[in-house]
Design a protein around this motif. Structure first.
Motif, PDB file in Angstrom:
ATOM      1  N   GLY A   1      57.818  15.449  29.211  1.00 13.46           N
ATOM      2  CA  GLY A   1      58.560  16.953  29.871  1.00 13.46           C
ATOM      3  C   GLY A   1      58.269  17.370  29.272  1.00 13.46           C
ATOM      4  N   SER A   2      57.730  17.588  28.302  1.00 17.25           N
ATOM      5  CA  SER A   2      58.522  18.571  26.515  1.00 17.25           C
ATOM      6  C   SER A   2      57.195  20.382  27.352  1.00 17.25           C
ATOM      7  CB  SER A   2      57.959  18.836  25.571  1.00 17.25           C
ATOM      8  OG  SER A   2      56.587  17.923  25.080  1.00 17.25           O
ATOM      9  N   ARG A   3      55.937  19.818  28.448  1.00 14.98           N
ATOM     10  CA  ARG A   3      54.779  21.160  27.454  1.00 14.98           C
ATOM     11  C   ARG A   3      54.047  20.610  28.791  1.00 14.98           C
ATOM     12  NH1 ARG A   3      52.549  19.319  21.342  1.00 14.98           N
ATOM     13  NH2 ARG A   3      51.638  18.122  23.388  1.00 14.98           N
ATOM     14  N   THR A   4      53.793  21.980  29.511  1.00 10.56           N
ATOM     15  CA  THR A   4      53.686  21.573  30.640  1.00 10.56           C
ATOM     16  C   THR A   4      51.917  23.261  30.368  1.00 10.56           C
ATOM     17  OG1 THR A   4      55.097  23.719  31.480  1.00 10.56           O
ATOM     18  CG2 THR A   4      55.819  21.363  32.333  1.00 10.56           C
ATOM     19  N   ASN A   5      50.868  23.016  31.885  1.00 16.26           N
ATOM     20  CA  ASN A   5      50.732  24.020  31.892  1.00 16.26           C
ATOM     21  C   ASN A   5      49.434  24.404  33.489  1.00 16.26           C
ATOM     22  OD1 ASN A   5      48.211  25.356  30.755  1.00 16.26           O
ATOM     23  ND2 ASN A   5      47.207  23.789  30.199  1.00 16.26           N
ATOM     24  N   TYR A   6      49.413  25.097  33.727  1.00 20.11           N
ATOM     25  CA  TYR A   6      48.830  25.554  35.266  1.00 20.11           C
ATOM     26  C   TYR A   6      47.501  26.159  34.854  1.00 20.11           C
ATOM     27  CZ  TYR A   6      54.252  24.389  35.126  1.00 20.11           C
ATOM     28  OH  TYR A   6      55.481  23.819  35.345  1.00 20.11           O
ATOM     29  N   ILE A   7      46.843  25.642  36.351  1.00 17.95           N
ATOM     30  CA  ILE A   7      45.900  26.812  36.332  1.00 17.95           C
ATOM     31  C   ILE A   7      46.491  28.373  36.314  1.00 17.95           C
ATOM     32  CG2 ILE A   7      44.424  24.933  37.603  1.00 17.95           C
ATOM     33  CD1 ILE A   7      44.540  25.830  40.225  1.00 17.95           C
ATOM     34  N   ASP A   8      45.389  29.224  36.339  1.00  9.55           N
ATOM     35  CA  ASP A   8      45.985  30.416  36.636  1.00  9.55           C
ATOM     36  C   ASP A   8      46.027  31.471  38.084  1.00  9.55           C
ATOM     37  OD1 ASP A   8      43.219  31.506  34.460  1.00  9.55           O
ATOM     38  OD2 ASP A   8      45.116  31.073  33.989  1.00  9.55           O
ATOM     39  N   SER A   9      45.785  30.323  38.651  1.00  9.41           N
ATOM     40  CA  SER A   9      46.235  30.876  39.950  1.00  9.41           C
ATOM     41  C   SER A   9      47.789  30.043  40.667  1.00  9.41           C
ATOM     42  CB  SER A   9      45.544  30.331  41.127  1.00  9.41           C
ATOM     43  OG  SER A   9      45.294  28.816  41.204  1.00  9.41           O
ATOM     44  N   VAL A  10      47.834  29.500  40.241  1.00  6.00           N
ATOM     45  CA  VAL A  10      49.465  28.851  40.269  1.00  6.00           C
ATOM     46  C   VAL A  10      50.409  28.968  38.958  1.00  6.00           C
ATOM     47  CG1 VAL A  10      49.030  26.933  41.938  1.00  6.00           C
ATOM     48  CG2 VAL A  10      49.148  26.414  39.702  1.00  6.00           C
ATOM     49  N   LYS A  11      50.563  29.823  38.270  1.00  5.44           N
ATOM     50  CA  LYS A  11      51.079  30.459  37.071  1.00  5.44           C
ATOM     51  C   LYS A  11      52.438  30.825  37.838  1.00  5.44           C
ATOM     52  CE  LYS A  11      48.518  29.436  33.215  1.00  5.44           C
ATOM     53  NZ  LYS A  11      47.134  30.061  31.708  1.00  5.44           N
ATOM     54  N   GLY A  12      53.414  31.303  37.068  1.00  5.55           N
ATOM     55  CA  GLY A  12      54.635  31.556  38.492  1.00  5.55           C
ATOM     56  C   GLY A  12      54.687  31.186  39.448  1.00  5.55           C
ATOM     57  N   ARG A  13      54.261  30.510  40.022  1.00  7.68           N
ATOM     58  CA  ARG A  13      54.975  30.098  41.290  1.00  7.68           C
ATOM     59  C   ARG A  13      55.471  27.825  41.630  1.00  7.68           C
ATOM     60  NH1 ARG A  13      51.299  29.807  45.499  1.00  7.68           N
ATOM     61  NH2 ARG A  13      49.556  30.031  44.100  1.00  7.68           N
ATOM     62  N   PHE A  14      53.750  27.185  40.917  1.00  9.62           N
ATOM     63  CA  PHE A  14      54.661  25.907  40.949  1.00  9.62           C
ATOM     64  C   PHE A  14      54.939  25.663  39.423  1.00  9.62           C
ATOM     65  CE2 PHE A  14      50.558  25.051  43.608  1.00  9.62           C
ATOM     66  CZ  PHE A  14      51.542  26.038  44.683  1.00  9.62           C
ATOM     67  N   THR A  15      55.997  24.442  39.491  1.00  9.80           N
ATOM     68  CA  THR A  15      56.355  23.890  37.943  1.00  9.80           C
ATOM     69  C   THR A  15      56.623  22.419  38.096  1.00  9.80           C
ATOM     70  OG1 THR A  15      58.143  25.866  37.759  1.00  9.80           O
ATOM     71  CG2 THR A  15      58.072  24.076  36.691  1.00  9.80           C
ATOM     72  N   ILE A  16      56.124  21.912  37.525  1.00  9.98           N
ATOM     73  CA  ILE A  16      55.366  20.524  37.104  1.00  9.98           C
ATOM     74  C   ILE A  16      56.766  19.779  36.491  1.00  9.98           C
ATOM     75  CG2 ILE A  16      54.272  20.454  35.484  1.00  9.98           C
ATOM     76  CD1 ILE A  16      53.030  18.214  36.449  1.00  9.98           C
ATOM     77  N   SER A  17      57.834  18.772  36.612  1.00  8.84           N
ATOM     78  CA  SER A  17      58.569  18.355  36.201  1.00  8.84           C
ATOM     79  C   SER A  17      58.149  16.205  36.234  1.00  8.84           C
ATOM     80  CB  SER A  17      60.120  18.721  36.024  1.00  8.84           C
ATOM     81  OG  SER A  17      60.251  18.371  38.155  1.00  8.84           O
ATOM     82  N   ARG A  18      59.357  15.972  35.275  1.00  3.26           N
ATOM     83  CA  ARG A  18      59.054  14.003  35.974  1.00  3.26           C
ATOM     84  C   ARG A  18      60.975  13.618  35.325  1.00  3.26           C
ATOM     85  NH1 ARG A  18      54.278  12.629  32.029  1.00  3.26           N
ATOM     86  NH2 ARG A  18      55.280  10.384  33.057  1.00  3.26           N
ATOM     87  N   ASP A  19      60.694  12.081  36.172  1.00  6.73           N
ATOM     88  CA  ASP A  19      61.566  11.563  36.087  1.00  6.73           C
ATOM     89  C   ASP A  19      61.469  10.492  35.074  1.00  6.73           C
ATOM     90  OD1 ASP A  19      64.105   9.911  35.403  1.00  6.73           O
ATOM     91  OD2 ASP A  19      65.136  11.637  36.951  1.00  6.73           O
ATOM     92  N   ASN A  20      61.427  10.106  33.896  1.00  8.68           N
ATOM     93  CA  ASN A  20      60.890   8.870  33.525  1.00  8.68           C
ATOM     94  C   ASN A  20      61.517   7.308  33.609  1.00  8.68           C
ATOM     95  OD1 ASN A  20      58.664  10.215  32.557  1.00  8.68           O
ATOM     96  ND2 ASN A  20      59.129  10.314  30.654  1.00  8.68           N
ATOM     97  N   ALA A  21      63.209   7.828  34.056  1.00  9.06           N
ATOM     98  CA  ALA A  21      64.082   6.960  34.783  1.00  9.06           C
ATOM     99  C   ALA A  21      63.561   6.808  35.889  1.00  9.06           C
ATOM    100  CB  ALA A  21      65.223   6.927  34.714  1.00  9.06           C
ATOM    101  N   LYS A  22      62.861   7.167  36.777  1.00  7.93           N
ATOM    102  CA  LYS A  22      62.927   7.155  38.597  1.00  7.93           C
ATOM    103  C   LYS A  22      61.377   6.690  38.283  1.00  7.93           C
ATOM    104  CE  LYS A  22      66.719   9.894  40.097  1.00  7.93           C
ATOM    105  NZ  LYS A  22      67.122  10.650  40.985  1.00  7.93           N
ATOM    106  N   ASN A  23      60.115   6.781  37.518  1.00  7.42           N
ATOM    107  CA  ASN A  23      59.045   6.669  37.656  1.00  7.42           C
ATOM    108  C   ASN A  23      58.618   7.680  38.168  1.00  7.42           C
ATOM    109  OD1 ASN A  23      58.933   5.141  36.186  1.00  7.42           O
ATOM    110  ND2 ASN A  23      57.477   3.452  36.506  1.00  7.42           N
ATOM    111  N   THR A  24      59.293   9.153  38.953  1.00  5.78           N
ATOM    112  CA  THR A  24      58.568  10.447  39.546  1.00  5.78           C
ATOM    113  C   THR A  24      58.208  11.432  38.706  1.00  5.78           C
ATOM    114  OG1 THR A  24      60.272   8.920  40.537  1.00  5.78           O
ATOM    115  CG2 THR A  24      59.601  11.505  41.574  1.00  5.78           C
ATOM    116  N   VAL A  25      57.348  12.147  39.252  1.00  8.99           N
ATOM    117  CA  VAL A  25      56.467  13.671  38.657  1.00  8.99           C
ATOM    118  C   VAL A  25      56.768  14.243  39.815  1.00  8.99           C
ATOM    119  CG1 VAL A  25      54.728  13.048  39.472  1.00  8.99           C
ATOM    120  CG2 VAL A  25      55.097  14.713  37.802  1.00  8.99           C
ATOM    121  N   TYR A  26      57.104  15.710  40.253  1.00  8.93           N
ATOM    122  CA  TYR A  26      57.433  16.175  40.823  1.00  8.93           C
ATOM    123  C   TYR A  26      56.390  18.309  40.472  1.00  8.93           C
ATOM    124  CZ  TYR A  26      61.868  13.882  40.756  1.00  8.93           C
ATOM    125  OH  TYR A  26      63.278  12.734  40.874  1.00  8.93           O
TER     126      TYR A  26
END
Length: 115
Positions: free
Chosen positions: A55-80
């Motif tokens: 979860g330390s690095r993220t990357n986005y396509i230009d059209s969503v940068k600054g608007r979308f945020t990806i994250s994850r919780d490995n204890a819950k096997n879930t990505v947001y």
């Protein structure tokens, strides 16, 4: 077989927000880099955002940068995917998968941005 279950989509007005979730039935989830993809009507599926296994690095396509945020919780096997300031062109079915799309695709969760 890994199962991917996306949720959180819906109908929202431009400028609104949604938070998508994806639960992954992979016991080694924490070792996989993950991605959120989307497929708009009549278009090919595209990779929107990625996150490294820890979860330390993220990357986005230009059209969503600054608007979308990806994250994850490995204890819950879930990505947001937190989606803010939604635009009409964000309308699509959203899917999660490993970053290279290695698993069988889930059903996705539809996001409709409309006035």
């Amino acid at each position: 077989q890994v199962q991917l279950v996306e949720s959180g989509g819906g109908l929202v007005q431009p400028g609104g927000s949604l938070r998508l979730s994806c639960v992954v039935s992979e016991s080694r989830f924490s070792i996989y880099h993950m991605g959120w993809f989307r497929q708009a009507p009549g278009k090919e599926r595209e990779l929107v955002a990625t996150i490294t296994s820890g979860g330390s690095r993220t990357n986005y396509i230009d059209s969503v940068k600054g608007r979308f945020t990806i994250s994850r919780d490995n204890a819950k096997n879930t990505v947001y995917l937190q989606m803010n300031s939604l635009k009409l062109e964000d309308t699509a079915v959203y899917y999660c998968n490993s970053r290279n799309g290695a698993w069988i695709w889930g059903r996705g969760t539809p996001v409709t941005v409309s006035l």
